[in-house]
Scaffold this motif. Structure first.
Motif, PDB file in Angstrom:
ATOM      1  N   ALA A  78      74.171  53.706 -14.995  1.00 26.90           N
ATOM      2  CA  ALA A  78      75.571  53.592 -15.432  1.00 26.90           C
ATOM      3  C   ALA A  78      75.580  53.315 -16.931  1.00 26.90           C
ATOM      4  N   GLU A  79      76.666  53.764 -17.567  1.00 31.37           N
ATOM      5  CA  GLU A  79      76.828  53.552 -19.009  1.00 31.37           C
ATOM      6  C   GLU A  79      78.183  52.906 -19.255  1.00 31.37           C
ATOM      7  N   VAL A  80      78.200  51.861 -20.069  1.00 32.21           N
ATOM      8  CA  VAL A  80      79.415  51.100 -20.340  1.00 32.21           C
ATOM      9  C   VAL A  80      79.513  50.798 -21.829  1.00 32.21           C
ATOM     10  N   THR A  81      80.698  50.390 -22.262  1.00 36.94           N
ATOM     11  CA  THR A  81      80.895  49.929 -23.634  1.00 36.94           C
ATOM     12  C   THR A  81      80.789  48.411 -23.656  1.00 36.94           C
ATOM     13  N   LEU A  82      80.064  47.912 -24.650  1.00 37.74           N
ATOM     14  CA  LEU A  82      79.905  46.477 -24.823  1.00 37.74           C
ATOM     15  C   LEU A  82      80.339  46.132 -26.240  1.00 37.74           C
ATOM     16  N   GLU A  83      81.199  45.140 -26.358  1.00 39.58           N
ATOM     17  CA  GLU A  83      81.686  44.716 -27.668  1.00 39.58           C
ATOM     18  C   GLU A  83      80.871  43.522 -28.162  1.00 39.58           C
ATOM     19  N   SER A  84      80.404  43.626 -29.403  1.00 32.94           N
ATOM     20  CA  SER A  84      79.649  42.540 -30.023  1.00 32.94           C
ATOM     21  C   SER A  84      80.451  41.981 -31.193  1.00 32.94           C
ATOM     22  N   ALA A  85      80.798  40.711 -31.131  1.00 30.50           N
ATOM     23  CA  ALA A  85      81.552  40.076 -32.214  1.00 30.50           C
ATOM     24  C   ALA A  85      80.637  39.628 -33.350  1.00 30.50           C
ATOM     25  N   THR A  86      79.366  39.357 -33.029  1.00 31.00           N
ATOM     26  CA  THR A  86      78.453  38.805 -34.028  1.00 31.00           C
ATOM     27  C   THR A  86      77.350  39.763 -34.459  1.00 31.00           C
ATOM     28  N   GLY A  87      77.087  40.794 -33.656  1.00 32.21           N
ATOM     29  CA  GLY A  87      75.951  41.663 -33.935  1.00 32.21           C
ATOM     30  C   GLY A  87      74.630  41.027 -33.566  1.00 32.21           C
ATOM     31  N   GLN A  88      74.664  40.014 -32.712  1.00 27.43           N
ATOM     32  CA  GLN A  88      73.459  39.283 -32.315  1.00 27.43           C
ATOM     33  C   GLN A  88      73.253  39.297 -30.796  1.00 27.43           C
ATOM     34  N   ALA A  96      65.994  30.622 -17.269  1.00 30.50           N
ATOM     35  CA  ALA A  96      64.601  30.509 -17.700  1.00 30.50           C
ATOM     36  C   ALA A  96      64.450  30.972 -19.149  1.00 30.50           C
ATOM     37  N   HIS A  97      63.270  30.779 -19.674  1.00 25.94           N
ATOM     38  CA  HIS A  97      62.934  31.283 -21.004  1.00 25.94           C
ATOM     39  C   HIS A  97      62.968  32.810 -20.971  1.00 25.94           C
ATOM     40  N   THR A  98      63.487  33.401 -22.015  1.00 25.27           N
ATOM     41  CA  THR A  98      63.588  34.851 -22.110  1.00 25.27           C
ATOM     42  C   THR A  98      62.492  35.383 -23.020  1.00 25.27           C
ATOM     43  N   PRO A  99      61.801  36.453 -22.585  1.00 22.12           N
ATOM     44  CA  PRO A  99      60.815  37.070 -23.481  1.00 22.12           C
ATOM     45  C   PRO A  99      61.481  37.546 -24.773  1.00 22.12           C
ATOM     46  N   ASP A 100      60.683  37.802 -25.783  1.00 21.37           N
ATOM     47  CA  ASP A 100      61.211  38.261 -27.065  1.00 21.37           C
ATOM     48  C   ASP A 100      61.512  39.753 -27.030  1.00 21.37           C
ATOM     49  N   PHE A 101      62.751  40.075 -26.780  1.00 22.95           N
ATOM     50  CA  PHE A 101      63.231  41.447 -26.861  1.00 22.95           C
ATOM     51  C   PHE A 101      63.934  41.603 -28.207  1.00 22.95           C
ATOM     52  N   PRO A 102      64.083  42.834 -28.682  1.00 22.32           N
ATOM     53  CA  PRO A 102      64.783  43.021 -29.963  1.00 22.32           C
ATOM     54  C   PRO A 102      66.269  42.699 -29.833  1.00 22.32           C
ATOM     55  N   VAL A 103      66.903  42.392 -30.958  1.00 22.23           N
ATOM     56  CA  VAL A 103      68.368  42.263 -30.983  1.00 22.23           C
ATOM     57  C   VAL A 103      68.925  43.622 -30.588  1.00 22.23           C
ATOM     58  N   LEU A 104      69.862  43.632 -29.668  1.00 22.79           N
ATOM     59  CA  LEU A 104      70.401  44.883 -29.127  1.00 22.79           C
ATOM     60  C   LEU A 104      71.440  45.524 -30.032  1.00 22.79           C
ATOM     61  N   THR A 105      71.984  44.751 -30.955  1.00 26.54           N
ATOM     62  CA  THR A 105      73.108  45.211 -31.779  1.00 26.54           C
ATOM     63  C   THR A 105      72.782  45.083 -33.268  1.00 26.54           C
ATOM     64  N   PRO A 106      71.734  45.770 -33.748  1.00 30.08           N
ATOM     65  CA  PRO A 106      71.293  45.592 -35.128  1.00 30.08           C
ATOM     66  C   PRO A 106      72.245  46.180 -36.178  1.00 30.08           C
ATOM     67  N   HIS A 107      73.224  46.956 -35.747  1.00 31.87           N
ATOM     68  CA  HIS A 107      74.182  47.541 -36.690  1.00 31.87           C
ATOM     69  C   HIS A 107      75.355  46.601 -36.954  1.00 31.87           C
ATOM     70  N   GLY A 108      75.271  45.376 -36.448  1.00 31.90           N
ATOM     71  CA  GLY A 108      76.302  44.384 -36.701  1.00 31.90           C
ATOM     72  C   GLY A 108      77.403  44.384 -35.673  1.00 31.90           C
ATOM     73  N   PRO A 109      78.463  43.638 -35.930  1.00 29.23           N
ATOM     74  CA  PRO A 109      79.577  43.561 -34.993  1.00 29.23           C
ATOM     75  C   PRO A 109      80.176  44.940 -34.733  1.00 29.23           C
TER      76      PRO A 109
END
Length: 174
Positions: A78-88, A96-109
């Protein structure tokens, strides 16, 4: 064709049948799944797993533009739209502790498309697992808001989730 900016493969800890994509490690309560795989609110998404607790194999790809759709070997997508207010926006475990994945929204808000693929959710439904039995692929890229797209819904677990959601919706409408 989209070149992947960043790809990461890690085991992801699941609790309560889910893991998150979130900006503030928020855990909203009472969100509804319009499909059987991913629920979305501004700054937050929950991915629904078949297992109740344990690890799943997760691949995260961050792209500059939409990657080609490839459903080979996947049971749900499935594909959806996700809004990022911070770009983080990051991947996060419920408890639990989360593994180090990349920031998903590197283009900012702004708005991003998130395509979630899953397989193996029927393998150990509601179980606690000690070795991963489910696989997920999350692809993210900046894009305008658009309606969700359900590419594939073939697992039994997802069908049960959709039936339960329809019953809840009908009960609220009475």
């Amino acid at each position: 064709m989209s070149e992947s900016q960043m790809t990461a493969h890690e085991n992801m800890v699941v609790d309560y049948h889910m893991f998150f994509l979130t900006e503030h490690r928020l855990q909203p309560q009472g969100f509804d799944y319009e499909n059987s795989l991913v629920a979305v609110e501004p700054g937050f998404a929950a991915v629904q797993t078949g297992i109740a607790q344990g690890d799943v194999r997760l691949t995260v790809e961050v792209h500059d533009q939409a990657p080609p759709v490839d459903l080979t070997g996947w049971e749900e997508a499935a594909e959806v739209t996700l809004e990022s207010a911070t770009g983080q926006m990051v991947v996060a475990a419920v408890m639990a502790h989360t593994p180090d994945f990349p920031v998903l929204t590197p283009h900012g808000p702004g708005h991003y498309r998130v395509r979630v693929h899953a397989r193996g959710r029927d393998t150990a439904v509601d179980a606690v697992v000690f070795e991963p039995v489910e696989d997920y692929l999350i692809q993210v890229w900046p894009a305008p808001t658009a309606p969700q797209i359900i590419y594939k819904q073939t697992d039994e677990y997802g069908a049960r989730l959709l039936q339960a959601a329809a019953r809840r919706k009908a009960a609220r409408g009475k």
